[in-house]
Scaffold this motif. Sequence first.
Motif, mmCIF file in Angstrom:
data_model
loop_
_atom_site.group_PDB
_atom_site.id
_atom_site.type_symbol
_atom_site.label_atom_id
_atom_site.label_comp_id
_atom_site.label_asym_id
_atom_site.label_seq_id
_atom_site.Cartn_x
_atom_site.Cartn_y
_atom_site.Cartn_z
ATOM 1 N N THR A 22 0.846 -1.185 0.000
ATOM 2 C CA THR A 22 0.000 0.000 0.000
ATOM 3 C C THR A 22 0.888 1.244 0.000
ATOM 4 O O THR A 22 2.077 1.164 0.330
ATOM 5 C CB THR A 22 -0.889 0.018 1.254
ATOM 6 O OG1 THR A 22 -0.043 0.100 2.406
ATOM 7 C CG2 THR A 22 -1.768 -1.224 1.334
ATOM 8 N N ASP A 24 0.889 3.514 2.183
ATOM 9 C CA ASP A 24 1.362 3.660 3.565
ATOM 10 C C ASP A 24 2.556 2.758 3.847
ATOM 11 O O ASP A 24 3.499 3.161 4.527
ATOM 12 C CB ASP A 24 0.244 3.354 4.567
ATOM 13 C CG ASP A 24 -0.856 4.393 4.570
ATOM 14 O OD1 ASP A 24 -0.616 5.519 4.078
ATOM 15 O OD2 ASP A 24 -1.957 4.088 5.069
ATOM 16 N N SER A 25 2.533 1.536 3.333
ATOM 17 C CA SER A 25 3.652 0.625 3.579
ATOM 18 C C SER A 25 4.911 1.075 2.845
ATOM 19 O O SER A 25 6.024 0.891 3.338
ATOM 20 C CB SER A 25 3.286 -0.824 3.225
ATOM 21 O OG SER A 25 2.969 -0.951 1.864
ATOM 22 N N SER A 51 5.535 7.258 13.620
ATOM 23 C CA SER A 51 4.231 7.824 13.309
ATOM 24 C C SER A 51 4.315 9.333 13.095
ATOM 25 O O SER A 51 3.793 9.868 12.118
ATOM 26 C CB SER A 51 3.247 7.505 14.438
ATOM 27 O OG SER A 51 2.031 8.170 14.253
ATOM 28 N N LEU A 56 1.814 9.363 9.670
ATOM 29 C CA LEU A 56 0.838 8.274 9.639
ATOM 30 C C LEU A 56 0.370 8.008 11.069
ATOM 31 O O LEU A 56 1.157 8.114 12.004
ATOM 32 C CB LEU A 56 1.467 6.993 9.076
ATOM 33 C CG LEU A 56 1.949 7.003 7.631
ATOM 34 C CD1 LEU A 56 2.717 5.724 7.328
ATOM 35 C CD2 LEU A 56 0.785 7.160 6.679
ATOM 36 N N SER A 57 -0.880 7.633 11.226
ATOM 37 C CA SER A 57 -1.375 7.288 12.553
ATOM 38 C C SER A 57 -0.707 5.995 13.029
ATOM 39 O O SER A 57 -0.170 5.229 12.217
ATOM 40 C CB SER A 57 -2.894 7.103 12.519
ATOM 41 O OG SER A 57 -3.232 5.948 11.773
ATOM 42 N N HIS A 59 -2.162 3.388 14.040
ATOM 43 C CA HIS A 59 -2.902 2.284 13.427
ATOM 44 C C HIS A 59 -2.367 1.994 12.020
ATOM 45 O O HIS A 59 -2.134 0.838 11.656
ATOM 46 C CB HIS A 59 -4.389 2.632 13.381
ATOM 47 C CG HIS A 59 -5.234 1.606 12.704
ATOM 48 N ND1 HIS A 59 -5.528 0.401 13.291
ATOM 49 C CD2 HIS A 59 -5.816 1.591 11.490
ATOM 50 C CE1 HIS A 59 -6.278 -0.320 12.458
ATOM 51 N NE2 HIS A 59 -6.463 0.386 11.357
ATOM 52 N N LYS A 60 -2.139 3.051 11.228
ATOM 53 C CA LYS A 60 -1.607 2.862 9.872
ATOM 54 C C LYS A 60 -0.182 2.334 9.905
ATOM 55 O O LYS A 60 0.203 1.531 9.062
ATOM 56 C CB LYS A 60 -1.677 4.168 9.089
ATOM 57 C CG LYS A 60 -3.085 4.533 8.675
ATOM 58 C CD LYS A 60 -3.096 5.764 7.800
ATOM 59 C CE LYS A 60 -4.509 6.060 7.325
ATOM 60 N NZ LYS A 60 -4.524 7.182 6.387
ATOM 61 N N ASN A 63 -0.429 -1.388 10.639
ATOM 62 C CA ASN A 63 -0.891 -2.107 9.446
ATOM 63 C C ASN A 63 0.210 -2.204 8.395
ATOM 64 O O ASN A 63 0.400 -3.259 7.781
ATOM 65 C CB ASN A 63 -2.115 -1.418 8.845
ATOM 66 C CG ASN A 63 -3.374 -1.655 9.651
ATOM 67 O OD1 ASN A 63 -3.422 -2.541 10.503
ATOM 68 N ND2 ASN A 63 -4.386 -0.849 9.406
ATOM 69 N N ALA A 64 0.939 -1.108 8.181
ATOM 70 C CA ALA A 64 2.012 -1.111 7.190
ATOM 71 C C ALA A 64 3.142 -2.056 7.605
ATOM 72 O O ALA A 64 3.708 -2.758 6.764
ATOM 73 C CB ALA A 64 2.543 0.312 6.993
#
Length: 86
Positions: A22, A24-25, A51, A56-57, A59-60, A63-64
Amino acid sequence: MSNDQAGFVALPHFILQNPKLTPDSIILYAVLLHFDRAGGQGCFAKRETISKFSNLSLHKVRNAISILEAEGIISICRRRNSLTDV
């Protein structure tokens, strides 16, 4: 440009060409490269620092990290005694 904004991070082709990653990743991978100690010895930055730096939050970021780990691009060494993961 101030000293803290000088320099760059180069992304390998396999990161940019991987359809499973993604945006974000990809951003997270670039930030991990920025914080990498001595070219491949790992990133010791806290997730909160990552972060803030990446905008990025948490949470993101989590996930990343999961995506990059699932793809075998990064590995995480869990440390004890409240030390940050590597």
